[in-house]
Every structure is written in C-alpha cells, then in structure tokens.
Scaffold this motif. Structure first.
Motif, PDB file in Angstrom:
ATOM      1  N   GLU A 123       3.855 -10.167  -4.429  1.00 19.77           N
ATOM      2  CA  GLU A 123       3.505 -10.196  -5.855  1.00 19.77           C
ATOM      3  C   GLU A 123       1.989 -10.230  -6.052  1.00 19.77           C
ATOM      4  N   GLU A 124       1.284 -10.996  -5.219  1.00 22.21           N
ATOM      5  CA  GLU A 124      -0.185 -11.040  -5.306  1.00 22.21           C
ATOM      6  C   GLU A 124      -0.769  -9.652  -5.058  1.00 22.21           C
ATOM      7  N   PHE A 140      -2.795  -4.095  -7.434  1.00 17.31           N
ATOM      8  CA  PHE A 140      -2.607  -2.660  -7.667  1.00 17.31           C
ATOM      9  C   PHE A 140      -2.346  -2.372  -9.145  1.00 17.31           C
ATOM     10  N   GLU A 141      -1.565  -3.220  -9.790  1.00 13.42           N
ATOM     11  CA  GLU A 141      -1.252  -3.008 -11.202  1.00 13.42           C
ATOM     12  C   GLU A 141      -2.483  -3.182 -12.082  1.00 13.42           C
ATOM     13  N   TYR A 201       0.837  -1.205   0.000  1.00 13.97           N
ATOM     14  CA  TYR A 201       0.000   0.000   0.000  1.00 13.97           C
ATOM     15  C   TYR A 201       0.871   1.254   0.000  1.00 13.97           C
ATOM     16  N   ILE A 202       1.924   1.240   0.822  1.00 12.94           N
ATOM     17  CA  ILE A 202       2.836   2.386   0.886  1.00 12.94           C
ATOM     18  C   ILE A 202       3.603   2.518  -0.431  1.00 12.94           C
ATOM     19  N   ALA A 203       4.068   1.397  -0.963  1.00 22.29           N
ATOM     20  CA  ALA A 203       4.809   1.431  -2.225  1.00 22.29           C
ATOM     21  C   ALA A 203       3.948   1.966  -3.365  1.00 22.29           C
ATOM     22  N   ALA A 204       2.646   1.701  -3.322  1.00 21.46           N
ATOM     23  CA  ALA A 204       1.730   2.130  -4.383  1.00 21.46           C
ATOM     24  C   ALA A 204       1.135   3.515  -4.114  1.00 21.46           C
ATOM     25  N   ASP A 240      -7.575   1.033  -7.442  1.00 22.65           N
ATOM     26  CA  ASP A 240      -8.613   1.074  -6.409  1.00 22.65           C
ATOM     27  C   ASP A 240      -8.906  -0.309  -5.842  1.00 22.65           C
ATOM     28  N   SER A 241      -8.941  -1.322  -6.696  1.00 21.60           N
ATOM     29  CA  SER A 241      -9.170  -2.694  -6.215  1.00 21.60           C
ATOM     30  C   SER A 241      -8.021  -3.147  -5.327  1.00 21.60           C
ATOM     31  N   GLY A 242      -6.785  -2.817  -5.717  1.00 26.04           N
ATOM     32  CA  GLY A 242      -5.621  -3.159  -4.901  1.00 26.04           C
ATOM     33  C   GLY A 242      -5.685  -2.490  -3.542  1.00 26.04           C
ATOM     34  N   ARG A 243      -6.095  -1.238  -3.547  1.00 26.59           N
ATOM     35  CA  ARG A 243      -6.219  -0.474  -2.307  1.00 26.59           C
ATOM     36  C   ARG A 243      -7.272  -1.093  -1.389  1.00 26.59           C
TER      37      ARG A 243
END
Length: 150
Positions: free
Chosen positions: A79-80, A85-86, A40-43, A90-93
């Motif tokens: 990686e998952e 995020f990739e 989350y921080i990296a993104a 929003d879904s990754g978040r």
C-alpha cells in the motif's frame, strides 16, 4: 497436453521455483525489494488495477517471506508503494528503484528479477510494458536483461 495445460504447468513450475528461492533469502530488505518490484510491475502500464493487486498479493500470500513477516506487513508495504505511484508515477518509480537497488551486487538480485517475471506472467500475458519494467529492474541491479530472456 494442450497449450493451456503447458502454460499453466510452466507458470506453476516457475512459481514453485521462485518461492523456493525466496525462502533462502529471508530478510526485510528482500521483502521490501520484492514488494517494490511487484508494485513496479503492476504500475508498468501507468496504473495499478485491482486485478494486479490481487495477483501480487496472491503470489506473496504463499511466499515464505509472508510466513515470516505476516500478510499484514506485506499489505502495508504494498500500500505504501502503491500510494507513491498513485500520487506521482515518476516518484513511485524512483522510490521503488531505490528500494530495489539495495539488492545490487547481492545473490538475491537475480531472484528478484525472476520473481518479477513470475508476477508479470501471472495473468498469462507478459506484455511489453511489464517486460520493459522488468528489464529496467534488471539494469538497476546491474544485471543483463537478456540473461532473463527480456
């Protein structure tokens, strides 16, 4: 001691405290939440760079949780999370916050926020995007971001 020496010592001390705290909470939910928080921080700026991946994996490589679950498991979880995020930020978040929320009300919650701060500061620049992201994580855990100087 110069400014850079103080900065390096501060980061080293914070990292040692975070590693010590992590070692008290050795379970899979904590591992998944820490990796989700790091992702989350990296993104936080909208993408996950190679440098951010290296920073997160470098921190976790020395974590007591890695000794328990192995670096392969950490990389797999990262990686998952990264793929989510990739595919759609929003879904990754949302998924990362869902994983992180498993620690809500538990003593591990504060440790997770402090670990995310260490990750954010690892490159010497805890920028506004990273601060905002850590604040969102704290609020998701029903913690006050001000208690962490955010």
């Amino acid at each position: 001691m110069g400014f850079l020496d103080n900065l390096k010592k501060g980061f080293t001390d914070a990292r040692a405290r975070a590693s010590e705290e992590i070692s008290r909470y050795k379970n899979k939910d904590v591992l998944q939440a820490i990796v989700a928080g790091c992702t989350y921080i990296a993104a936080a700026d909208g993408e996950i760079s190679s440098a951010e991946k290296s920073k997160m994996l470098g921190f976790l490589r020395s974590s007591p949780l890695t000794a328990i679950y192995g670096m392969d498991e950490v990389v797999k979880i990262f990686e998952e999370n990264s793929k989510r995020f990739e595919f759609d930020h929003d879904s990754g978040r949302i998924e990362a916050l869902r994983i992180i929320a498993k620690l809500k009300g538990k003593p591990e919650a504060g440790m997770l926020v402090r670990t995310c701060i260490v990750i954010g500061k690892a490159d010497g620049d805890f920028d506004q995007n990273e601060r905002r992201a850590v604040g969102e994580i704290a609020r998701e855990l029903d913690l006050n971001p001000a208690d962490f100087d955010l």
